[in-house]
Motif scaffolding. Structure first.
Motif, PDB file in Angstrom:
ATOM      1  N   UNK A   5       0.789  -1.233   0.000  1.00  0.00           N
ATOM      2  CA  UNK A   5       0.000   0.000   0.000  1.00  0.00           C
ATOM      3  C   UNK A   5       0.816   1.275   0.000  1.00  0.00           C
ATOM      4  N   UNK A   6       2.060   1.203   0.429  1.00  0.00           N
ATOM      5  CA  UNK A   6       2.913   2.397   0.465  1.00  0.00           C
ATOM      6  C   UNK A   6       3.968   2.380  -0.649  1.00  0.00           C
ATOM      7  N   UNK A  60      16.435  18.789  -0.766  1.00  0.00           N
ATOM      8  CA  UNK A  60      15.182  19.520  -0.912  1.00  0.00           C
ATOM      9  C   UNK A  60      14.265  19.294   0.296  1.00  0.00           C
ATOM     10  N   UNK A  61      13.540  20.347   0.680  1.00  0.00           N
ATOM     11  CA  UNK A  61      12.552  20.223   1.748  1.00  0.00           C
ATOM     12  C   UNK A  61      11.428  19.291   1.312  1.00  0.00           C
ATOM     13  N   UNK A  62      10.876  18.565   2.274  1.00  0.00           N
ATOM     14  CA  UNK A  62       9.801  17.611   2.001  1.00  0.00           C
ATOM     15  C   UNK A  62       8.619  17.925   2.911  1.00  0.00           C
ATOM     16  N   UNK A  63       7.416  17.874   2.349  1.00  0.00           N
ATOM     17  CA  UNK A  63       6.200  18.064   3.137  1.00  0.00           C
ATOM     18  C   UNK A  63       5.394  16.776   3.103  1.00  0.00           C
ATOM     19  N   UNK A  64       5.178  16.173   4.268  1.00  0.00           N
ATOM     20  CA  UNK A  64       4.395  14.949   4.389  1.00  0.00           C
ATOM     21  C   UNK A  64       2.977  15.308   4.812  1.00  0.00           C
ATOM     22  N   UNK A  65       2.007  14.844   4.051  1.00  0.00           N
ATOM     23  CA  UNK A  65       0.612  15.158   4.340  1.00  0.00           C
ATOM     24  C   UNK A  65      -0.172  13.864   4.509  1.00  0.00           C
ATOM     25  N   UNK A  66      -1.091  13.865   5.428  1.00  0.00           N
ATOM     26  CA  UNK A  66      -1.909  12.682   5.664  1.00  0.00           C
ATOM     27  C   UNK A  66      -2.639  12.798   6.980  1.00  0.00           C
ATOM     28  N   UNK A  98       0.445  10.700   2.179  1.00  0.00           N
ATOM     29  CA  UNK A  98       0.464   9.353   2.755  1.00  0.00           C
ATOM     30  C   UNK A  98      -0.975   8.863   2.888  1.00  0.00           C
ATOM     31  N   UNK A  99      -1.312   7.748   2.263  1.00  0.00           N
ATOM     32  CA  UNK A  99      -2.707   7.279   2.303  1.00  0.00           C
ATOM     33  C   UNK A  99      -3.114   6.827   3.697  1.00  0.00           C
ATOM     34  N   UNK A 100      -4.402   6.944   3.981  1.00  0.00           N
ATOM     35  CA  UNK A 100      -4.929   6.460   5.255  1.00  0.00           C
ATOM     36  C   UNK A 100      -4.931   4.931   5.252  1.00  0.00           C
ATOM     37  N   UNK A 101      -5.120   4.338   6.405  1.00  0.00           N
ATOM     38  CA  UNK A 101      -5.099   2.881   6.501  1.00  0.00           C
ATOM     39  C   UNK A 101      -6.247   2.255   5.714  1.00  0.00           C
ATOM     40  N   UNK A 102      -7.405   2.896   5.690  1.00  0.00           N
ATOM     41  CA  UNK A 102      -8.536   2.329   4.948  1.00  0.00           C
ATOM     42  C   UNK A 102      -8.314   2.404   3.434  1.00  0.00           C
ATOM     43  N   UNK A 109      -8.638   6.371  13.169  1.00  0.00           N
ATOM     44  CA  UNK A 109      -7.379   6.738  13.804  1.00  0.00           C
ATOM     45  C   UNK A 109      -6.162   6.130  13.140  1.00  0.00           C
ATOM     46  N   UNK A 110      -6.389   5.433  12.017  1.00  0.00           N
ATOM     47  CA  UNK A 110      -5.313   4.873  11.198  1.00  0.00           C
ATOM     48  C   UNK A 110      -4.427   3.885  11.965  1.00  0.00           C
TER      49      UNK A 110
END
Length: 509
Positions: A196-197, A212-218, A358-362, A406-407
């Motif tokens: 999944x990842x 480079x700067x990285x932005x993690x969203x999720x 970043x995808x959610x667990x579902x 709550x992942x």
């Protein structure tokens, strides 16, 4: 070249369940670059006040050992010193009191050594000894070459101890064994990196080598810190500091002193100079979690640091030059916050050069069985269980069908609760079924309609009904907590006052 050498060494150390065979394969590789005549491995057993030798290899032999050498209290105190280095080069064995006493009782003719400690936290587990029969043959570069192999040696030692029924005497090694197995046999230590990842890990691989700067969203609990770790570990800064900062946990009045440090006398209680998080991360990586929680005043100062690569400590005048890589993370919609004036647009552009979603667990349910196995190992070590609790197919199906608001963090909590209730297994997760069933509402025709759009039917209900049910569900998930970290407003990404007004309008207490 170094990565290939490390890979080959790890493969050889893991090539056999027999410790002496693994050591022999490793010895054949390492003797090509190290001036060694042999390798021995021993463990320190504080409960018996002795050192037990486990294996010895050289050009002539590769043999398991059972030799136990009692040591004095003074020697034990030396072994237990927290500041004892992981790698020590002893070019004259007479200069090391413990080794001079212990080693010749098992292996004669040792003159020079590189001693590599196997450690777990502050616990000294044992030694891998690389020895030569001549004095003064080892250099610093030789120690640097083998130091990355320390964790793998701990792993194979754990397997060997288990086979000898000695693992219960080395509980500290058990947990390290499990964690090391996961690191070696999962991509960059990320469970689901090939499932999944997979897309996320390909992005990590693409950006890791750059500065480079990285932005993690999720969503909250989806594993942003794990991915930040993967970026750092694959970067050229992996041997340098990795400093983690939760921006939402720092009070506004302390943000400057925590991030940028302070000089002696800068304020009451500042009795000496303190390096802030940025200075501590110099040369390495800083991970700014929950970046959306920073107030606008702090955002201005953070932007200046990113633009100029310098900081000034609180109460100081001199600039401190930084060489640092920034990884930021947030569960909030920063673009929406930019439009509402809650987040600076220039800071957004500076951070979001390479965003990773970043995808959610579902959204990656195929990873659930892998995560369950992974966390069962972790929790079994935590609770000192002799074997992993069993999970039936039906119960695993229940985990797969749950929505996981709550992942991964919620999955860990669910597994821990199940183990507490039934430590010997089989595990039962019926306690989540009530929450799961409440994620559906009834239409006017009486048909059940699921809230999760990915599982919904074509039948619709009034929007206010859907909103009302979903807010009620969020309040159940958070235990009725509305404000603050982990509250319903945070999970729903809405201003707490707006949420309170909406609840009042919909008649939700």
């Amino acid at each position: 070249m170094e990565r290939k050498f490390y890979y080959n060494a790890t493969q050889r150390l893991c090539s056999s369940l027999q410790l002496e065979e693994s050591l022999q394969s490793y010895f054949e590789l390492i003797k090509q670059v190290l001036p060694i005549d042999g390798i021995f491995l021993n463990i320190y057993r504080p409960e018996f006040s002795d050192i037990q030798f486990l294996a010895h290899v050289n050009e002539q032999v590769a043999t398991p050992l059972e030799n136990q050498v009692p040591i004095s209290k003074e020697m034990e105190q030396l072994l237990q010193q927290a500041d004892r280095p992981v790698i020590r080069i002893v070019n004259d064995i007479s200069l090391d009191s413990v080794t001079q006493f212990v080693a010749p009782k098992v292996i004669p003719d040792i003159k020079s050594l590189i001693l590599m400690r196997m450690v777990s936290g502050n616990t000294h587990l044992g030694i891998v000894g690389f020895y030569a029969k001549n004095v003064g043959v080892f250099k610093t570069k030789h120690g640097d070459m083998i130091e990355p192999h320390m964790q793998t040696f701990s792993l194979i030692t754990a397997f060997n101890l288990k086979d000898r029924n000695l693992l219960m005497l080395n509980q500290a090694l058990t947990q390290q064994n499990r964690s090391l197995k996961r690191v070696i046999f999962t991509p960059n230590g990320v469970v689901g990196g090939n499932a999944g990842l997979k897309k996320v890990m390909s992005q990590v691989e693409a950006i890791a080598k750059l500065n480079t700067s990285v932005l993690l969203q999720g969503e909250t609990g989806c594993g942003k810190e794990v991915i930040a770790n993967a970026v750092h570990e694959q970067s050229s800064r992996s041997s340098r500091p990795f400093i983690k900062v939760n921006c939402g946990a720092i009070p506004d009045t302390l943000i400057d002193s925590e991030l940028f440090g302070y000089e002696k006398g800068a304020f009451t209680g500042a009795e000496k100079r303190k390096a802030g998080h940025f200075e501590q991360a110099n040369g390495g990586t800083i991970f700014l979690d929950e970046i959306g929680e920073l107030p606008l005043s702090a955002q201005v100062r953070l932007l200046r640091v990113l633009q100029n690569s310098t900081i000034t400590r609180v109460g100081g005048h001199d600039s401190v030059q930084l060489d640092i890589r920034v990884i930021a993370a947030t569960h909030r919609n920063l673009q929406a916050m930019v439009h509402s004036g809650e987040f600076r647009e220039d800071l957004w552009y500076r951070l979001a050069i390479f965003p990773i979603e970043i995808p959610s667990l579902r959204q990656r349910r195929s990873d659930i069985p892998l995560l369950v196995q992974h966390f069962l190992e972790v929790l079994s070590a935590k609770f000192n269980l002799s074997k992993l609790p069993r999970v039936s197919t039906e119960q695993l199906d229940a985990l797969n069908s749950y929505q996981w608001p709550g992942n991964v963090r919620e999955l860990i909590n669910v597994l821990e609760r199940a183990i507490i209730q039934s430590p010997q297994g089989p595990l039962n997760f019926d306690f989540i079924s009530a929450t799961h069933s409440e994620e559906a509402v009834e239409s006017s025709s009486g048909e059940t309609i699921v809230i999760d759009p990915s599982h919904a039917s074509d039948k619709l209900v009034p929007l206010d009904t859907m909103i009302s049910k979903y807010i009620e569900h969020a309040m159940r998930v958070t235990g009725g907590k509305l404000y603050g970290t982990g509250g319903a407003a945070e999970l729903l990404d809405i201003n707490p006052n707006t949420l309170r007004s909406k609840m009042k309008k919909l008649g939700i207490c």
